[in-house]
Write an enzyme that holds these catalytic residues in place. Structure first.
Site, PDB file in Angstrom:
ATOM      1  N   ASN A  12       7.681  39.233  50.566  1.00  0.00           N
ATOM      2  CA  ASN A  12       8.944  39.645  49.947  1.00  0.00           C
ATOM      3  C   ASN A  12       9.391  40.989  50.485  1.00  0.00           C
ATOM      4  OD1 ASN A  12       9.079  37.455  48.088  1.00  0.00           O
ATOM      5  ND2 ASN A  12       7.755  38.543  46.648  1.00  0.00           N
ATOM      6  N   MET A  13      10.692  41.192  50.508  1.00  0.00           N
ATOM      7  CA  MET A  13      11.199  42.540  50.696  1.00  0.00           C
ATOM      8  C   MET A  13      11.406  43.143  49.310  1.00  0.00           C
ATOM      9  SD  MET A  13      11.855  44.959  52.763  1.00  0.00           S
ATOM     10  CE  MET A  13      11.992  44.186  54.361  1.00  0.00           C
ATOM     11  N   ALA A  43       1.487  39.141  51.344  1.00  0.00           N
ATOM     12  CA  ALA A  43       1.577  40.101  52.447  1.00  0.00           C
ATOM     13  C   ALA A  43       0.900  41.415  52.087  1.00  0.00           C
ATOM     14  CB  ALA A  43       3.042  40.330  52.821  1.00  0.00           C
ATOM     15  N   ALA A 225      -6.211  51.724  34.428  1.00  0.00           N
ATOM     16  CA  ALA A 225      -6.947  52.980  34.321  1.00  0.00           C
ATOM     17  C   ALA A 225      -8.327  52.809  33.695  1.00  0.00           C
ATOM     18  CB  ALA A 225      -6.140  53.988  33.509  1.00  0.00           C
ATOM     19  N   GLU A 226      -8.543  51.662  33.031  1.00  0.00           N
ATOM     20  CA  GLU A 226      -9.842  51.412  32.396  1.00  0.00           C
ATOM     21  C   GLU A 226     -10.836  50.730  33.332  1.00  0.00           C
ATOM     22  OE1 GLU A 226     -10.540  52.783  29.494  1.00  0.00           O
ATOM     23  OE2 GLU A 226      -8.513  53.600  29.724  1.00  0.00           O
ATOM     24  N   ALA A 251       1.632  47.179  43.559  1.00  0.00           N
ATOM     25  CA  ALA A 251       0.638  46.773  44.567  1.00  0.00           C
ATOM     26  C   ALA A 251      -0.765  47.306  44.311  1.00  0.00           C
ATOM     27  CB  ALA A 251       1.068  47.148  45.986  1.00  0.00           C
ATOM     28  N   ALA A 252      -1.016  47.919  43.172  1.00  0.00           N
ATOM     29  CA  ALA A 252      -2.381  48.369  42.879  1.00  0.00           C
ATOM     30  C   ALA A 252      -3.333  47.179  42.809  1.00  0.00           C
ATOM     31  CB  ALA A 252      -2.411  49.146  41.570  1.00  0.00           C
ATOM     32  N   GLY A 253      -2.915  46.113  42.117  1.00  0.00           N
ATOM     33  CA  GLY A 253      -3.748  44.927  42.028  1.00  0.00           C
ATOM     34  C   GLY A 253      -3.960  44.277  43.386  1.00  0.00           C
ATOM     35  N   SER A 293       2.022  52.183  50.078  1.00  0.00           N
ATOM     36  CA  SER A 293       1.038  52.886  49.239  1.00  0.00           C
ATOM     37  C   SER A 293      -0.406  52.507  49.558  1.00  0.00           C
ATOM     38  CB  SER A 293       1.309  52.595  47.763  1.00  0.00           C
ATOM     39  OG  SER A 293       0.919  51.267  47.419  1.00  0.00           O
TER      40      SER A 293
END
Length: 302
Positions: A12-13, A43, A225-226, A251-253, A293
């Site tokens: 995706n954009m 991606a 955060a946990e 995008a952390a996951g 990131s």
């Protein structure tokens, strides 16, 4: 070099707006900034694998538009094998409309575009990639039939199969579970899949145990955060997260999943792979955007 990880999923954009808070229905808010960045769970995870130390191939679709060209190029510059990325004529590329608030929480609307045309036959054409891989990753931003075929094929080939069930709005098909080595939902996804309210560590454990009873090999619930909770046949183990000041959780996951998969492909033990994925994800939330990131391996040296 053969790709050790194959990601079957979305491109995706991302169109990202920042505002003090998320708008309510019918409300117009002034924004603070806007930018575009390559994204899509598939991606993002492919880029994370590439940056975090393993060779990776992507199987997915883009549209025949400028976004599609940019999405493909963004993967290529990271060294991702893009032979499995098709172009759908007369269709837009996938787009994600993202609003991020001052607390770094986000709300996202996805337009599938070419992602919605990724059928099982699109993956079957690149079966050689699956055969050569050690780890296969899927998410839920492409048609369910394609995910189902890929999971089953991965199990048939004896690969390590990871499903990141995102976005999840309800239970998974029962027959999928037996094909999954690692099911990696976040709290809301675990709740939707298991039908268990998840609001603390104990409830996350109950949800994960239910998902294992449904047939998943191992479950890793990501808790922001946990930290993360691993539940397998031996019981459960909590992995606390590094403490950081978040800027954007987008995008952390995906960074966790990619870092975890890359670590497995590099031969790290499971616990070390989880810890590495957490460190990568923690660093990603200190930066804005999806793919921009995601950190590089050299940034995470002990």
């Amino acid at each position: 070099m053969n790709a050790k990880v194959v990601v079957v999923g979305s491109l995706n954009m991302d169109l990202v707006a920042r505002a003090q808070r998320l708008p309510r229905g019918g409300e117009t808010l002034p924004g603070e900034s806007f930018f575009t960045a390559p994204g899509g769970k598939g991606a993002n995870q492919a880029v994370a694998v590439a940056r975090l130390g393993a060779s990776v191939a992507m199987v997915g679709n883009v549209g025949d538009d400028a976004y599609g060209q940019q999405l493909r190029r963004a993967l290529q510059v990271e060294g991702v094998d893009c032979q499995g990325v098709g172009t759908c004529t007369g269709v837009s590329s996938g787009v994600a409309l993202i609003v991020v608030d001052a607390a770094s929480q986000n709300a996202i609307v996805i337009i599938p575009g070419g992602n919605g045309l990724l059928g099982p036959e699109s993956v079957r054409r690149f079966d050689a990639l699956l055969q050569q891989a050690e780890v296969i990753i899927c998410q839920l931003e492409v048609p369910a039939a394609t995910v189902a075929w890929t999971l089953a094929r991965g199990r048939e080939l004896g690969k390590t199969v990871i499903l990141n069930p995102a976005p999840a709005t309800g239970p998974l098909p029962a027959e999928w579970f037996a094909h999954i080595d690692y099911l990696i939902p976040n709290e809301s996804e675990a709740e939707a899949l298991a039908g268990v309210k998840v609001d603390d560590l104990d409830s996350a454990r109950r949800a994960a145990e239910r998902l294992r009873k449904m047939g998943a090999g191992k479950v890793i619930v990501t808790l922001g955060a946990e930290g993360a909770l691993l539940v397998d046949a031996a019981g459960s183990r909590h992995f606390p997260a590094p403490r950081v000041q978040p800027v954007d959780t987008t995008a952390a996951g995906d960074t966790f999943v990619g870092g975890f998969a890359a670590s497995l492909a590099r031969g790290l033990p499971e616990a070390e792979a989880i810890g590495f994925g957490q460190r990568a994800a923690a660093l990603s939330v200190t930066r804005a955007g999806a793919q921009p990131s995601i950190p590089y391996l050299k940034e995470l040296a002990p």
